[in-house]
Design an enzyme around this catalytic site. Structure first.
Site, PDB file in Angstrom:
ATOM      1  N   ASN A 156       1.281   0.253  -4.889  1.00 32.06           N
ATOM      2  CA  ASN A 156       1.754   1.039  -3.753  1.00 32.06           C
ATOM      3  C   ASN A 156       1.197   0.415  -2.470  1.00 32.06           C
ATOM      4  O   ASN A 156       0.010   0.521  -2.191  1.00 32.06           O
ATOM      5  CB  ASN A 156       1.257   2.490  -3.930  1.00 32.06           C
ATOM      6  CG  ASN A 156       1.535   3.363  -2.734  1.00 32.06           C
ATOM      7  OD1 ASN A 156       2.272   2.987  -1.827  1.00 32.06           O
ATOM      8  ND2 ASN A 156       0.939   4.554  -2.730  1.00 32.06           N
TER       9      ASN A 156
ATOM     10  N   LYS B  86       1.848   1.254   0.586  1.00 39.51           N
ATOM     11  CA  LYS B  86       1.718   2.209   1.702  1.00 39.51           C
ATOM     12  C   LYS B  86       2.295   1.592   2.991  1.00 39.51           C
ATOM     13  O   LYS B  86       3.256   0.835   2.911  1.00 39.51           O
ATOM     14  CB  LYS B  86       0.259   2.650   1.852  1.00 39.51           C
ATOM     15  CG  LYS B  86      -0.315   3.121   0.502  1.00 39.51           C
ATOM     16  CD  LYS B  86      -1.619   3.816   0.593  1.00 39.51           C
ATOM     17  CE  LYS B  86      -2.054   4.212  -0.813  1.00 39.51           C
ATOM     18  NZ  LYS B  86      -3.273   4.987  -0.830  1.00 39.51           N
TER      19      LYS B  86
ATOM     20  N   HIS C 124       3.350  11.661  -3.662  1.00 37.94           N
ATOM     21  CA  HIS C 124       2.036  11.038  -3.445  1.00 37.94           C
ATOM     22  C   HIS C 124       1.179  11.980  -2.598  1.00 37.94           C
ATOM     23  O   HIS C 124       1.696  12.658  -1.700  1.00 37.94           O
ATOM     24  CB  HIS C 124       2.205   9.686  -2.751  1.00 37.94           C
ATOM     25  CG  HIS C 124       0.916   8.917  -2.690  1.00 37.94           C
ATOM     26  ND1 HIS C 124      -0.043   9.188  -1.744  1.00 37.94           N
ATOM     27  CD2 HIS C 124       0.403   7.941  -3.472  1.00 37.94           C
ATOM     28  CE1 HIS C 124      -1.083   8.393  -1.950  1.00 37.94           C
ATOM     29  NE2 HIS C 124      -0.828   7.626  -2.994  1.00 37.94           N
TER      30      HIS C 124
ATOM     31  N   GLU D  57      -0.661  11.575  -0.144  1.00 37.75           N
ATOM     32  CA  GLU D  57      -0.546  11.407   1.312  1.00 37.75           C
ATOM     33  C   GLU D  57       0.722  12.073   1.840  1.00 37.75           C
ATOM     34  O   GLU D  57       0.746  12.594   2.955  1.00 37.75           O
ATOM     35  CB  GLU D  57      -0.592   9.905   1.664  1.00 37.75           C
ATOM     36  CG  GLU D  57      -2.012   9.362   1.500  1.00 37.75           C
ATOM     37  CD  GLU D  57      -2.107   7.907   1.087  1.00 37.75           C
ATOM     38  OE1 GLU D  57      -1.143   7.152   1.254  1.00 37.75           O
ATOM     39  OE2 GLU D  57      -3.184   7.525   0.584  1.00 37.75           O
TER      40      GLU D  57
ATOM     41  N   GLU E 234      -3.403  11.043  -9.960  1.00 42.82           N
ATOM     42  CA  GLU E 234      -4.258  10.426  -8.947  1.00 42.82           C
ATOM     43  C   GLU E 234      -5.150  11.497  -8.316  1.00 42.82           C
ATOM     44  O   GLU E 234      -4.697  12.228  -7.425  1.00 42.82           O
ATOM     45  CB  GLU E 234      -3.403   9.802  -7.845  1.00 42.82           C
ATOM     46  CG  GLU E 234      -2.462   8.739  -8.326  1.00 42.82           C
ATOM     47  CD  GLU E 234      -2.007   7.842  -7.175  1.00 42.82           C
ATOM     48  OE1 GLU E 234      -2.424   6.684  -7.144  1.00 42.82           O
ATOM     49  OE2 GLU E 234      -1.277   8.319  -6.309  1.00 42.82           O
TER      50      GLU E 234
ATOM     51  N   GLY F  76      -8.351   5.486  -2.391  1.00 46.85           N
ATOM     52  CA  GLY F  76      -8.812   4.731  -1.229  1.00 46.85           C
ATOM     53  C   GLY F  76     -10.295   4.869  -0.939  1.00 46.85           C
ATOM     54  O   GLY F  76     -10.766   4.460   0.121  1.00 46.85           O
TER      55      GLY F  76
ATOM     56  N   SER G 140      -8.490   3.991  -6.701  1.00 48.27           N
ATOM     57  CA  SER G 140      -9.507   2.934  -6.694  1.00 48.27           C
ATOM     58  C   SER G 140      -9.512   2.080  -7.957  1.00 48.27           C
ATOM     59  O   SER G 140     -10.575   1.710  -8.459  1.00 48.27           O
ATOM     60  CB  SER G 140     -10.892   3.544  -6.423  1.00 48.27           C
ATOM     61  OG  SER G 140     -10.899   4.166  -5.153  1.00 48.27           O
TER      62      SER G 140
ATOM     63  N   GLY H  87      -3.297   1.100  -5.128  1.00 41.25           N
ATOM     64  CA  GLY H  87      -3.085   1.006  -3.682  1.00 41.25           C
ATOM     65  C   GLY H  87      -3.690  -0.276  -3.141  1.00 41.25           C
ATOM     66  O   GLY H  87      -3.125  -1.359  -3.272  1.00 41.25           O
TER      67      GLY H  87
HETATM   68  P1  PGA Z   1      -6.082   3.135  -4.046  1.00 46.15           P
HETATM   69  O1  PGA Z   1      -4.740   3.986  -3.820  1.00 46.15           O
HETATM   70  O2  PGA Z   1      -5.863   2.254  -5.251  1.00 46.15           O
HETATM   71  O3  PGA Z   1      -6.263   2.352  -2.787  1.00 46.15           O
HETATM   72  O4  PGA Z   1      -7.193   4.118  -4.288  1.00 46.15           O
HETATM   73  C1  PGA Z   1      -4.019   4.505  -4.887  1.00 46.15           C
HETATM   74  C2  PGA Z   1      -2.802   5.246  -4.403  1.00 46.15           C
HETATM   75  O5  PGA Z   1      -2.843   5.877  -3.340  1.00 46.15           O
HETATM   76  O6  PGA Z   1      -1.742   5.238  -5.059  1.00 46.15           O
END
Ligand code: PGA
Length: 241
Positions: free
Chosen positions: A9, A11, A94, A96, A163, A169, A202, A223
């Site tokens: 992803n 973003k 997601h 976000e 997630e 993140g 992560s 991500g």
């Molecule tokens: P991250 O994000 O791997 O940077 O933690 C995962 C995601 O938001 O799908």
């Protein structure tokens, strides 16, 4: 080995030039592994770059779609156009989108239905916040999100992505021992036990080998580590048999 999914992803990252370079390098370096699917989720304006430059054997999809097919919906992006451009998947729900853009359960449900009618497979994201985790509500939250999103859905076109919001993140993935319990519970709670379930939060090359061995984890939604081709391909490699 059952099928595994390595999904990146991006973003709101990467310019046209950066994406073209990434896809060019990917074409040169990608070595497909049987049973491990690689897909990327770029921001919507990069769709044409993906239509033109993606290595064969790699898939892509948008990070969001409108819950409406077409019409007077200024600023929205049509799932049918993504399909025309060659998308196979779409991310829905997601964290976000849920928290920053206030997407409601009903909107997510509409998006899932529309994406499926258009022939895309939905990657439906669920996860609890730190507050909910600390209040011992994790399973209750996940169960509610599953029911809200997947009621009436065509389960043959759904992949679930667990997630935990607090692991996204932050550099701090969920612990293996906790994931073992949660994935076992999730398998019991999904409407069809054969539904693939990914882990996200992560994931990086340093922890992917350990994570993919946890029973019930069918792949990753990645991500930050998907933005660098070397780390994405390193993770992809750890997922092979
Ligand atoms: P991250 O994000 O791997 O940077 O933690 C995962 C995601 O938001 O799908």
């Amino acid at each position: 080995m059952s099928k595994r999914y390595c999904f990146g992803n991006w973003k709101l990252n990467k310019s046209v030039a950066q994406s073209q370079k990434f896809l060019k390098d990917l074409k040169e370096q990608f070595q497909a592994q049987e049973n491990v699917e690689l897909a990327l989720f770029p921001s919507a304006p990069l769709s044409f770059v993906f239509k033109q430059g993606l290595a064969s054997g790699v898939c892509w999809g948008p990070q969001n779609i409108s819950y409406q097919k077409e019409g007077a919906y200024t600023g929205e992006s049509s799932v049918e156009v993504f399909k025309e451009l060659g998308a196979s998947y779409v991310l829905v729900g997601h964290s976000e989108r849920r928290s920053l853009f206030k997407e409601t359960a009903e909107e997510l449900h509409q998006k899932i239905k529309l994406a499926q009618q258009t022939g895309l497979t939905v990657v439906y994201c669920i996860g609890e916040t730190l507050e909910q985790k600390e209040a011992g509500q994790t399973l209750e939250v996940l169960e509610r999100q599953i029911q809200e999103g997947l009621r009436g859905a065509d389960l043959s076109r759904v992949i679930l992505a667990y997630e935990p919001v607090w692991a996204i993140g932050t550099g701090k993935s969920a612990e293996a021992k906790d994931l073992e319990i949660i994935f076992k519970e999730l398998k019991d709670r999904v409407p069809d036990a054969s539904l693939p379930i990914l882990y996200g939060g992560s994931v990086k090359e340093q922890n992917s080998k350990e994570l993919i061995e946890i029973p019930g984890i069918d792949g990753f939604l990645i991500g930050g580590a998907s933005l660098k081709l070397e780390s994405l391909l390193a993770i992809y490699k750890t997922m092979g048999a």
